[in-house]
Design a protein around this motif. Sequence first.
Motif, short mmCIF file in Angstrom:
data_model
loop_
_atom_site.label_atom_id
_atom_site.label_comp_id
_atom_site.label_asym_id
_atom_site.label_seq_id
_atom_site.Cartn_x
_atom_site.Cartn_y
_atom_site.Cartn_z
N PRO A 74 0.80 -1.23 0.00
CA PRO A 74 0.00 0.00 0.00
C PRO A 74 0.83 1.28 0.00
O PRO A 74 0.44 2.28 -0.62
CB PRO A 74 -0.82 -0.12 1.29
N GLU A 75 1.99 1.24 0.68
CA GLU A 75 2.82 2.44 0.73
C GLU A 75 3.39 2.77 -0.65
O GLU A 75 3.56 3.95 -1.00
CB GLU A 75 3.95 2.28 1.74
N HIS A 76 3.69 1.74 -1.45
CA HIS A 76 4.18 1.98 -2.79
C HIS A 76 3.07 2.56 -3.68
O HIS A 76 3.31 3.45 -4.50
CB HIS A 76 4.70 0.68 -3.41
N VAL A 77 1.87 2.06 -3.50
CA VAL A 77 0.73 2.57 -4.28
C VAL A 77 0.52 4.05 -3.97
O VAL A 77 0.32 4.86 -4.88
CB VAL A 77 -0.54 1.77 -3.98
N LEU A 96 3.16 6.11 -5.68
CA LEU A 96 2.90 6.24 -7.11
C LEU A 96 1.75 7.20 -7.39
O LEU A 96 1.77 7.94 -8.38
CB LEU A 96 2.61 4.86 -7.70
N LEU A 97 0.76 7.21 -6.52
CA LEU A 97 -0.35 8.14 -6.69
C LEU A 97 0.11 9.60 -6.54
O LEU A 97 -0.56 10.52 -7.04
CB LEU A 97 -1.46 7.84 -5.68
N GLY A 98 1.24 9.79 -5.89
CA GLY A 98 1.77 11.14 -5.73
C GLY A 98 2.79 11.52 -6.78
O GLY A 98 3.34 12.62 -6.73
N ASP A 99 3.05 10.63 -7.73
CA ASP A 99 4.06 10.86 -8.75
C ASP A 99 3.38 11.46 -9.99
O ASP A 99 2.76 10.75 -10.78
CB ASP A 99 4.76 9.55 -9.11
N ILE A 109 -2.85 1.46 -11.21
CA ILE A 109 -1.64 1.18 -10.43
C ILE A 109 -1.79 -0.13 -9.67
O ILE A 109 -0.90 -1.00 -9.69
CB ILE A 109 -1.33 2.35 -9.47
N GLU A 110 -2.93 -0.29 -9.00
CA GLU A 110 -3.15 -1.53 -8.25
C GLU A 110 -3.24 -2.73 -9.18
O GLU A 110 -2.78 -3.83 -8.84
CB GLU A 110 -4.41 -1.39 -7.41
#
Length: 218
Positions: free
Chosen positions: A94-97, A100-103, A113-114
């Motif tokens: 979840p932390e990686h997701v 990525l949502l902030g990129d 993404i998920e």
Amino acid sequence: MSSAPQPSSPRGADLVRGQDGLWRPVWAATDPLLREYYDTEWGVPVRDERGVFERVSLEAFQSGLSWVTILRKRPAFREAFAGFDPDVVASFGPEHVERLLGDARIVRNRAKIEATVSNARATLALREAEDVEGGLAGLVWSYRPATALAPRTLAQVPTRCAESQALARELKRRGFRFVGPTTVFALMEAIGLVNTHLVGSWRRQAVSALQGGAPGCE
């Protein structure tokens, strides 16, 4: 000298000749990035797991967007998703997701993404599947059609076929997401399962040779 393409000719309304004398479809004739992609990559066979996984992922992100948008963001996608290494992406939590949502450099769509993370895990599972030889790449290539196409216009190029529909069903059965028959057909075109280069375009014969005479779909 201007790099603008020349007007179309009897070769067909969907082909234009560039200043280099080469004939390309209209979609690849103006934007430099699309032209380079068409000239060097589109339709060239991709048979390795990472390469196929990257294309599955990018086609999913492209859904609802233009392909040139994805090409422009491709370097950032590769950086964000660890070069599309399935082993690494499958470990994303979840932390990686959230990262990525902030990129802002990539397409920030949570579902896509998920799905990419989920698809990486499905890719790893295919390595161990007793009924699949060659993992993800082997599965995808096993749906290579047997019928050739010779489209002269873009209107003659299908957006799906029986094989893309069957492959989409199989990928979904094995846990993949964002793999509808239209997306899968675009994947098949991109990685060389089918040859939908227009008759008269400079790449058709060259790509056909690379594909070993790869057919299209009816």
